[in-house]
Design a protein around this motif. Structure first.
Motif, PDB file in Angstrom:
ATOM      1  N   GLN A 137      17.253   3.424  13.762  1.00 16.58           N
ATOM      2  CA  GLN A 137      18.036   3.095  14.960  1.00 16.58           C
ATOM      3  C   GLN A 137      19.078   2.019  14.634  1.00 16.58           C
ATOM      4  O   GLN A 137      20.223   2.094  15.097  1.00 16.58           O
ATOM      5  CB  GLN A 137      17.112   2.594  16.073  1.00 16.58           C
ATOM      6  N   ILE A 138      18.691   1.053  13.831  1.00 18.84           N
ATOM      7  CA  ILE A 138      19.649   0.024  13.414  1.00 18.84           C
ATOM      8  C   ILE A 138      20.781   0.654  12.621  1.00 18.84           C
ATOM      9  O   ILE A 138      21.962   0.321  12.800  1.00 18.84           O
ATOM     10  CB  ILE A 138      18.942  -1.073  12.590  1.00 18.84           C
ATOM     11  N   ASP A 169       0.838  -1.190   0.000  1.00 18.18           N
ATOM     12  CA  ASP A 169       0.000   0.000   0.000  1.00 18.18           C
ATOM     13  C   ASP A 169       0.879   1.248   0.000  1.00 18.18           C
ATOM     14  O   ASP A 169       2.078   1.188   0.278  1.00 18.18           O
ATOM     15  CB  ASP A 169      -0.905   0.015   1.237  1.00 18.18           C
ATOM     16  N   SER A 170       0.271   2.358  -0.299  1.00 20.74           N
ATOM     17  CA  SER A 170       1.002   3.632  -0.276  1.00 20.74           C
ATOM     18  C   SER A 170       1.339   4.021   1.166  1.00 20.74           C
ATOM     19  O   SER A 170       0.903   3.382   2.121  1.00 20.74           O
ATOM     20  CB  SER A 170       0.171   4.727  -0.928  1.00 20.74           C
ATOM     21  N   PHE A 171       2.113   5.068   1.288  1.00 19.09           N
ATOM     22  CA  PHE A 171       2.491   5.642   2.584  1.00 19.09           C
ATOM     23  C   PHE A 171       3.536   4.782   3.297  1.00 19.09           C
ATOM     24  O   PHE A 171       4.206   3.959   2.681  1.00 19.09           O
ATOM     25  CB  PHE A 171       1.264   5.897   3.461  1.00 19.09           C
ATOM     26  N   ASN A 172       3.668   4.984   4.620  1.00 21.53           N
ATOM     27  CA  ASN A 172       4.733   4.328   5.367  1.00 21.53           C
ATOM     28  C   ASN A 172       4.266   3.984   6.777  1.00 21.53           C
ATOM     29  O   ASN A 172       3.180   4.374   7.208  1.00 21.53           O
ATOM     30  CB  ASN A 172       5.965   5.227   5.450  1.00 21.53           C
ATOM     31  N   ASP A 173       5.112   3.246   7.491  1.00 25.61           N
ATOM     32  CA  ASP A 173       4.853   2.859   8.878  1.00 25.61           C
ATOM     33  C   ASP A 173       5.889   3.560   9.753  1.00 25.61           C
ATOM     34  O   ASP A 173       7.037   3.114   9.841  1.00 25.61           O
ATOM     35  CB  ASP A 173       4.970   1.336   9.013  1.00 25.61           C
ATOM     36  N   PRO A 174       5.536   4.657  10.410  1.00 23.25           N
ATOM     37  CA  PRO A 174       6.506   5.453  11.173  1.00 23.25           C
ATOM     38  C   PRO A 174       7.245   4.645  12.239  1.00 23.25           C
ATOM     39  O   PRO A 174       8.445   4.865  12.454  1.00 23.25           O
ATOM     40  CB  PRO A 174       5.647   6.545  11.808  1.00 23.25           C
ATOM     41  N   LYS A 175       6.566   3.700  12.898  1.00 23.93           N
ATOM     42  CA  LYS A 175       7.208   2.926  13.970  1.00 23.93           C
ATOM     43  C   LYS A 175       8.333   2.056  13.399  1.00 23.93           C
ATOM     44  O   LYS A 175       9.437   2.004  13.950  1.00 23.93           O
ATOM     45  CB  LYS A 175       6.172   2.051  14.671  1.00 23.93           C
ATOM     46  N   VAL A 176       8.055   1.379  12.293  1.00 25.26           N
ATOM     47  CA  VAL A 176       9.080   0.539  11.671  1.00 25.26           C
ATOM     48  C   VAL A 176      10.198   1.404  11.094  1.00 25.26           C
ATOM     49  O   VAL A 176      11.386   1.064  11.198  1.00 25.26           O
ATOM     50  CB  VAL A 176       8.458  -0.353  10.584  1.00 25.26           C
ATOM     51  N   ASP A 177       9.839   2.535  10.517  1.00 24.60           N
ATOM     52  CA  ASP A 177      10.853   3.446   9.972  1.00 24.60           C
ATOM     53  C   ASP A 177      11.851   3.853  11.055  1.00 24.60           C
ATOM     54  O   ASP A 177      13.062   3.924  10.815  1.00 24.60           O
ATOM     55  CB  ASP A 177      10.194   4.698   9.386  1.00 24.60           C
ATOM     56  N   TYR A 186       8.654  -7.948   8.718  1.00 18.44           N
ATOM     57  CA  TYR A 186       7.753  -6.959   8.121  1.00 18.44           C
ATOM     58  C   TYR A 186       7.123  -7.501   6.838  1.00 18.44           C
ATOM     59  O   TYR A 186       5.941  -7.287   6.563  1.00 18.44           O
ATOM     60  CB  TYR A 186       8.501  -5.662   7.839  1.00 18.44           C
ATOM     61  N   ALA A 187       7.929  -8.227   6.044  1.00 21.21           N
ATOM     62  CA  ALA A 187       7.432  -8.753   4.766  1.00 21.21           C
ATOM     63  C   ALA A 187       6.319  -9.790   4.960  1.00 21.21           C
ATOM     64  O   ALA A 187       5.535 -10.038   4.039  1.00 21.21           O
ATOM     65  CB  ALA A 187       8.580  -9.366   3.973  1.00 21.21           C
ATOM     66  N   GLU A 188       6.227 -10.383   6.149  1.00 20.41           N
ATOM     67  CA  GLU A 188       5.202 -11.391   6.414  1.00 20.41           C
ATOM     68  C   GLU A 188       3.878 -10.788   6.884  1.00 20.41           C
ATOM     69  O   GLU A 188       2.890 -11.505   7.049  1.00 20.41           O
ATOM     70  CB  GLU A 188       5.722 -12.389   7.464  1.00 20.41           C
ATOM     71  N   PHE A 196       3.633  -1.303   3.772  1.00 23.97           N
ATOM     72  CA  PHE A 196       3.598   0.012   3.148  1.00 23.97           C
ATOM     73  C   PHE A 196       4.827   0.215   2.256  1.00 23.97           C
ATOM     74  O   PHE A 196       5.954  -0.098   2.657  1.00 23.97           O
ATOM     75  CB  PHE A 196       3.510   1.105   4.210  1.00 23.97           C
ATOM     76  N   GLU A 197       4.568   0.730   1.070  1.00 22.33           N
ATOM     77  CA  GLU A 197       5.600   0.834   0.041  1.00 22.33           C
ATOM     78  C   GLU A 197       6.810   1.633   0.503  1.00 22.33           C
ATOM     79  O   GLU A 197       7.956   1.210   0.322  1.00 22.33           O
ATOM     80  CB  GLU A 197       5.003   1.472  -1.219  1.00 22.33           C
ATOM     81  N   GLN A 198       6.595   2.785   1.104  1.00 21.18           N
ATOM     82  CA  GLN A 198       7.719   3.638   1.496  1.00 21.18           C
ATOM     83  C   GLN A 198       8.579   2.963   2.566  1.00 21.18           C
ATOM     84  O   GLN A 198       9.811   3.108   2.565  1.00 21.18           O
ATOM     85  CB  GLN A 198       7.202   4.987   1.985  1.00 21.18           C
ATOM     86  N   THR A 199       7.956   2.211   3.453  1.00 20.85           N
ATOM     87  CA  THR A 199       8.719   1.516   4.493  1.00 20.85           C
ATOM     88  C   THR A 199       9.506   0.358   3.902  1.00 20.85           C
ATOM     89  O   THR A 199      10.676   0.142   4.252  1.00 20.85           O
ATOM     90  CB  THR A 199       7.773   1.015   5.601  1.00 20.85           C
TER      91      THR A 199
END
Length: 469
Positions: free
Chosen positions: A352-353, A339-347, A384-386, A391-394
């Motif tokens: 951090q990594i 999907d469009s947009f992103n996941d701020p928590k995962v970003d 995340y892939a599972e 989200f595409e950006q993430t």
């Protein structure tokens, strides 16, 4: 803040380049009388990894690595193979370039050859003679090591200990020519019909140490940021480079001396070397082992640590490399339905990594801690892939950081489409032909290449089939 262990000071020092955002680095290259072995490749890979991290951090790196294309070993090998020294050198320089390319080593800014710098070498030696740091003796020219204040500091040995060691390793004929046993050759008088150049001291050729001083100052200036090589070069090679360069220019030669650890083999962890006869060449090993696996094994060990070369460590490297590539493929696959947009928590977890990765690598290029961060990012990508919805950006952010961080260790990525069925079938046909011609080395190489890409071959009575892992 990047810190580097300096062999001269024996401590980590904050890296401060001579020019902002520029690194001038000289790394001693091979003596080209044979194929390079895994021990030689360790230095090549270690400093390529260091160079890549500098570039990751935004530095421009001027990277010079020489070819020693005339010395006693080349002359002997050329005579044994009934070749000229220059033809022999050309042969193994080309082989070296092919081997390090297979290991995904970036080309040097320049690979100067000693024989292309004879005039500069002679001029350098003349200056040392004029300054009283060198003297001629029956056609040879020697450097007065004791005249250089601080000789032995890089090796962390007293000059008296060095003199004692030198006396045990110099034959009577050479000792009779020297003013002092620790003096070393800058120019060697020609013997019989061996390769030679005219000089003020008669026909001869350069000593080993002088060429690197000449080429380093020629291409990078009198003072450079980093000089690297294997730890076996600390003495006498780098000690002698430092002495002759600083005597000639009156300036500090190198700000940071860096030395990589050995590759060891066998139960006794014996150093791999041609002189011990316990070596395996890169040229031979990459016929049967994926070059990326060899590269990955060497680049993911902190450069100052030794590496034990054995099948178990190769297998572990192959498995870890596969995990990273699987994460890459899984994430690429999910881009199809993201999907469009992103996941701020995962970003935020990704960033951090990345910060942890930079902290690790800033600590004297700690590759072992750095690659742990890459594994952590790959694990995050797989989890995340599972997810039912991504989200595409993430996904793209994880991929971008994974590619950028892993590339420092020489990892190259290919999408599933790049190893499609047509390519697989073509490789299978080539393998079948190789087996028919009894070229089993090529047959095994093709099997290893396909296996590294997750393709398993099965030889049946009806022909060779393949399946994806």
């Amino acid at each position: 803040m990047l810190r580097i262990y300096n062999t001269l000071s024996q401590q980590k020092e904050t890296f401060e380049p001579i020019k902002p955002r520029v690194v001038n680095m000289y790394v001693c290259g091979p003596t080209v009388y044979n194929y390079i072995h895994i021990g030689n490749a360790r230095s090549v890979v270690a400093f390529d990894t260091i160079r890549r991290y500098f570039e990751y951090c935004g530095y421009h790196v001027n990277y010079i690595s020489n070819f020693t294309d005339v010395d006693d070993k080349l002359i002997k090998a050329a005579n044994d193979q009934n070749m000229s020294v220059m033809d022999l050198a050309d042969k193994y320089i080309e082989a070296y370039k092919e081997d390090v390319k297979a290991l995904n080593v970036e080309p040097a800014t320049n690979n100067p050859r000693a024989t292309d710098n004879i005039n500069g070498i002679i001029d350098f030696i003349k200056t040392l003679v004029d300054k009283g740091y060198a003297y001629e003796s029956d056609g040879d020219v020697y450097y007065r090591a004791r005249k250089f204040n601080g000789y032995g500091k890089l090796a962390h040995q007293s000059i008296d200990d060095l003199e004692s060691g030198a006396s045990q390793h110099v034959n009577d004929e050479e000792l009779s020519k020297k003013d002092d046993p620790i003096d070393f050759a800058l120019w060697k008088k020609a013997k019989n019909d061996e390769i030679a150049w005219d000089s003020p001291w008669g026909k001869g050729r350069p000593g080993w140490h002088i060429e690197c001083s000449v080429m380093s100052t020629k291409y990078l200036g009198d003072t450079i940021d980093i000089h690297g090589g294997g730890e076996d070069l600390e003495f006498p090679h780098h000690e002698n480079e430092r002495a002759q360069s600083e005597a000639k220019t009156g300036k500090k030669f190198v700000n940071y001396w860096m030395h990589n650890g050995f590759v060891t083999v066998g139960d006794e962890n014996e150093k791999m070397s041609k002189s011990l006869g316990n070596f395996v060449t890169v040229h031979d090993i990459i016929k049967n082992v994926d070059p990326q696996v060899v590269r990955f094994l060497m680049s993911t060990t902190q450069y100052r640590r030794p590496i034990q070369y054995n099948q178990a460590n190769l297998d572990a490297a192959a498995n870890n490399l596969k995990k990273i590539k699987n994460a890459y493929n899984n994430l690429n696959y999910r881009l199809k339905d993201a999907d469009s947009f992103n996941d701020p928590k995962v970003d935020q977890e990704v960033r951090q990594i990345q910060a942890d990765f930079q902290d690790a690598m800033d600590d004297d290029f700690n590759a072992q801690n750095g690659i742990d961060c890459v594994y952590e990012l790959a694990k995050l990508g797989n989890v995340y892939a599972e997810r039912p919805i991504v989200f595409e950006q993430t996904v793209k952010l994880i991929l971008k950081k994974l590619i950028k961080m892993a590339s420092i260790f020489g990892v190259k990525f290919e999408t599933d489409e790049e190893i499609n069925d047509d390519k697989i079938n073509n490789l299978i046909k080539e393998r079948d032909q190789a087996r028919a011609n009894k070229n089993f080395a090529r047959s095994d190489e093709i099997r290893a290449i396909l296996k590294s890409k997750g393709i398993i071959l099965e030889d049946t009575a009806q022909g060779t089939r393949f399946r994806r892992e």
